[in-house]
Design a protein around this motif. Structure first.
Motif, PDB file in Angstrom:
ATOM      1  N   UNK A  60       0.681  -1.120  -0.064  1.00  0.00           N
ATOM      2  CA  UNK A  60       0.016  -0.108  -0.030  1.00  0.00           C
ATOM      3  C   UNK A  60       0.878   1.191   0.048  1.00  0.00           C
ATOM      4  N   UNK A  61       0.338   2.185  -0.712  1.00  0.00           N
ATOM      5  CA  UNK A  61       1.012   3.348  -0.826  1.00  0.00           C
ATOM      6  C   UNK A  61      -0.041   4.606  -0.769  1.00  0.00           C
ATOM      7  N   UNK A  62       0.501   6.051  -0.599  1.00  0.00           N
ATOM      8  CA  UNK A  62      -0.485   7.256  -0.932  1.00  0.00           C
ATOM      9  C   UNK A  62       0.014   8.102  -1.664  1.00  0.00           C
ATOM     10  N   UNK A  63      -0.918   8.766  -2.789  1.00  0.00           N
ATOM     11  CA  UNK A  63      -0.380   9.578  -3.589  1.00  0.00           C
ATOM     12  C   UNK A  63       0.698   9.251  -4.491  1.00  0.00           C
ATOM     13  N   UNK A  64       0.842   8.082  -4.957  1.00  0.00           N
ATOM     14  CA  UNK A  64       1.927   7.437  -5.902  1.00  0.00           C
ATOM     15  C   UNK A  64       2.857   6.921  -5.144  1.00  0.00           C
ATOM     16  N   UNK A  65       3.783   7.789  -4.244  1.00  0.00           N
ATOM     17  CA  UNK A  65       4.845   7.279  -3.749  1.00  0.00           C
ATOM     18  C   UNK A  65       4.936   7.479  -2.138  1.00  0.00           C
ATOM     19  N   UNK A  66       4.235   8.181  -1.653  1.00  0.00           N
ATOM     20  CA  UNK A  66       4.164   8.307  -0.237  1.00  0.00           C
ATOM     21  C   UNK A  66       3.921   7.278   0.548  1.00  0.00           C
ATOM     22  N   UNK A  67       4.856   6.673   1.354  1.00  0.00           N
ATOM     23  CA  UNK A  67       4.549   5.647   2.366  1.00  0.00           C
ATOM     24  C   UNK A  67       3.531   5.862   3.350  1.00  0.00           C
ATOM     25  N   UNK A  68       3.062   4.587   3.993  1.00  0.00           N
ATOM     26  CA  UNK A  68       1.896   4.851   4.970  1.00  0.00           C
ATOM     27  C   UNK A  68       2.661   5.551   5.930  1.00  0.00           C
ATOM     28  N   UNK A  69       3.842   5.225   6.540  1.00  0.00           N
ATOM     29  CA  UNK A  69       4.327   5.689   7.546  1.00  0.00           C
ATOM     30  C   UNK A  69       4.559   7.276   7.776  1.00  0.00           C
ATOM     31  N   UNK A  70       4.946   7.662   6.412  1.00  0.00           N
ATOM     32  CA  UNK A  70       5.179   9.220   6.482  1.00  0.00           C
ATOM     33  C   UNK A  70       3.934   9.921   6.882  1.00  0.00           C
ATOM     34  N   UNK A  71       2.823   9.363   5.916  1.00  0.00           N
ATOM     35  CA  UNK A  71       1.390  10.190   6.037  1.00  0.00           C
ATOM     36  C   UNK A  71       0.691   9.868   7.124  1.00  0.00           C
ATOM     37  N   UNK A  72       0.467   8.368   7.536  1.00  0.00           N
ATOM     38  CA  UNK A  72      -0.204   8.010   8.777  1.00  0.00           C
ATOM     39  C   UNK A  72       0.459   7.658  10.159  1.00  0.00           C
ATOM     40  N   UNK A  73       1.687   7.793  10.030  1.00  0.00           N
ATOM     41  CA  UNK A  73       2.347   7.540  11.439  1.00  0.00           C
ATOM     42  C   UNK A  73       2.019   6.278  11.650  1.00  0.00           C
ATOM     43  N   UNK A  74       1.659   6.092  13.164  1.00  0.00           N
ATOM     44  CA  UNK A  74       1.053   4.810  13.698  1.00  0.00           C
ATOM     45  C   UNK A  74      -0.335   4.602  13.787  1.00  0.00           C
ATOM     46  N   UNK A  75      -1.092   5.416  12.862  1.00  0.00           N
ATOM     47  CA  UNK A  75      -2.520   5.432  12.932  1.00  0.00           C
ATOM     48  C   UNK A  75      -2.859   4.516  11.822  1.00  0.00           C
ATOM     49  N   UNK A  76      -2.542   3.260  11.237  1.00  0.00           N
ATOM     50  CA  UNK A  76      -3.096   2.443  10.382  1.00  0.00           C
ATOM     51  C   UNK A  76      -2.658   0.845  10.719  1.00  0.00           C
ATOM     52  N   UNK A  77      -3.277   0.190  10.195  1.00  0.00           N
ATOM     53  CA  UNK A  77      -2.998  -1.309  10.202  1.00  0.00           C
ATOM     54  C   UNK A  77      -3.418  -2.196   9.038  1.00  0.00           C
ATOM     55  N   UNK A  78      -2.624  -3.180   8.483  1.00  0.00           N
ATOM     56  CA  UNK A  78      -2.927  -3.974   7.631  1.00  0.00           C
ATOM     57  C   UNK A  78      -3.587  -5.280   8.071  1.00  0.00           C
ATOM     58  N   UNK A  79      -4.639  -5.749   7.471  1.00  0.00           N
ATOM     59  CA  UNK A  79      -5.352  -6.926   7.933  1.00  0.00           C
ATOM     60  C   UNK A  79      -5.537  -7.733   6.703  1.00  0.00           C
ATOM     61  N   UNK A  80      -5.823  -9.021   6.993  1.00  0.00           N
ATOM     62  CA  UNK A  80      -6.140 -10.044   5.853  1.00  0.00           C
ATOM     63  C   UNK A  80      -4.710 -10.831   5.596  1.00  0.00           C
TER      64      UNK A  80
END
Length: 398
Positions: free
Chosen positions: A175-195
């Motif tokens: 997963x990424x955001x806006x093409x190249x932005x990593x989730x850690x840079x944009x969401x910090x610790x407010x996300x999780x991956x499931x499945x």
């Protein structure tokens, strides 16, 4: 005799590789096999035939598809009969000894491209060169492409669905955001991956940071070819204006330039309309409306302000998403005369001048009155000092 035999052998040796090199060539592009394509995307296949024949027939070059990969090629169907767009071109050589290249390009995109287009594709010229083939796997993502944000948590999903004819399904998902932005840079610790394959992205409290809205990418990387296919999922939210960044009132001087920026956020990116006293503003000689970043018409500029430009200005932000309401912010613009700053000073100067005149007139009148009293005959010229006589009399009695 021996010389003639040797010459024939030499000519035969030269002719053999030449004929091998001059054999017609056929290829199918792109080179990736199997080719992975996302439903609703674009599938493009190019078949190229090269020959040194004097008069090759361009219409003999065709591309066919066989839905059952284990079936007989005789049951393959021309792509021209399956709703594909075709483009055929020929590049003839300068002489009869040069290569002539016939190119057939077929494509299907958008809603036309479905998972049923999965199959084995053949590049054929006159039913002779049918050993060039390519497997195409069209798959779909069954999750919604748009998710309206939730203040508690928002869940984005990217679950693939393959055709039964698909053989190679091995992949990794990122997963990424806006093409190249990593989730850690944009969401910090407010996300999780499931499945099992990290197919679900859960964002906690996305309303805390309005920048969480936007386009997210789930990228499939298939092995062993390492081909990547990108699917997009939008996290959308209504327009929101930061009124703290929009001054409630502004003071300008006649002739200044007015610049207003609408501090609005939201996704899809909203479109701003500008109003003055409830009337829509349109671009003109002095009025310029520009985009501010990703916000359409987010910046208003009025050059050389006039008194008529004063009023209540409103930036109205509207979303292209029908379910969202508009947002707005207002500011009061006051336009003063260019000489307005001089009026208090001129008032003080006028008061001082008037006060000086009053003092001058008063002093002049008072001086004249004193002169008139001095010239009057009733004014005593000599006044006897009685205190001196009293002192002398007291001395005599003593």
């Amino acid at each position: 005799m021996w010389f003639s035999l040797l010459s024939c052998c030499v000519l035969a040796c030269i002719a053999l590789p030449t004929n091998a090199v001059d054999e017609p060539k056929i290829e199918i592009l792109p080179n990736t096999d199997p080719l992975k394509v996302l439903e609703g995307g674009k599938l493009e296949i190019t078949c190229r035939y090269s020959t040194k024949a004097e008069k090759p027939n361009p219409n003999s070059l065709i591309i066919k598809r066989l839905g059952d990969r284990q079936g007989d090629i005789a049951n393959a169907v021309k792509l021209t009969n399956l709703g594909f767009d075709t483009h055929r071109s020929t590049s003839p050589g300068a002489t009869q000894f040069d290569w002539t290249i016939i190119t057939l390009k077929v494509s299907k995109s958008g809603s036309k491209l479905t998972i049923q287009d999965t199959g084995r594709y053949y590049c054929i010229y006159e039913d002779v060169y049918k050993f060039f083939q390519k497997d195409v796997d069209v798959f779909r993502v069954v999750s919604p492409s748009e998710v309206v944000y939730n203040e508690t948590s928002s869940k984005l999903s990217c679950v693939p669905e393959f055709s039964t004819e698909t053989t190679a399904k091995d992949y990794t998902l990122s997963w990424s955001k806006n093409g190249s932005q990593s989730l850690g840079d944009s969401l910090k610790d407010r996300y999780s991956l499931e499945g099992d394959m990290d197919q679900n992205l859960v964002i906690s409290k996305p309303g805390r940071k309005w920048g969480d809205l936007g386009r997210y990418q789930c990228v499939f990387t298939f092995t062993p070819s390492q081909q990547t296919v990108t699917n997009y999922v939008d996290l959308i939210g209504p327009p929101k204006v930061n009124e703290k960044s929009f001054d409630p009132s502004k003071n300008y001087v006649q002739g200044d330039n007015l610049i207003l920026k609408c501090p609005v956020t939201g996704y899809p990116f909203p479109t701003v309309s500008w109003l003055r006293d409830g009337v829509m503003l349109n671009a003109g000689d002095r009025v310029v409306i520009n985009d501010e970043g990703s916000v359409l018409n987010g910046k208003l500029t009025i050059y050389s302000l006039e008194f008529s430009d004063k009023g209540t200005y409103k930036c109205m932000a509207n979303s292209t998403y029908e379910g969202f309401q508009s947002a707005h912010a207002t500011t009061i613009v006051r336009v003063k005369d260019r000489l307005a700053a001089l009026w208090p000073f001129l008032g003080i100067v006028a008061e001082v001048i008037i006060l000086c005149i009053i003092i001058f007139i008063y002093e002049k009148r008072r001086g004249k009155q004193m002169e008139d009293e001095a010239d009057s005959p009733d004014y005593p010229a000599n006044t006897q000092d009685h205190r001196t006589d009293e002192v002398r009399q007291r001395n005599v009695r003593t």
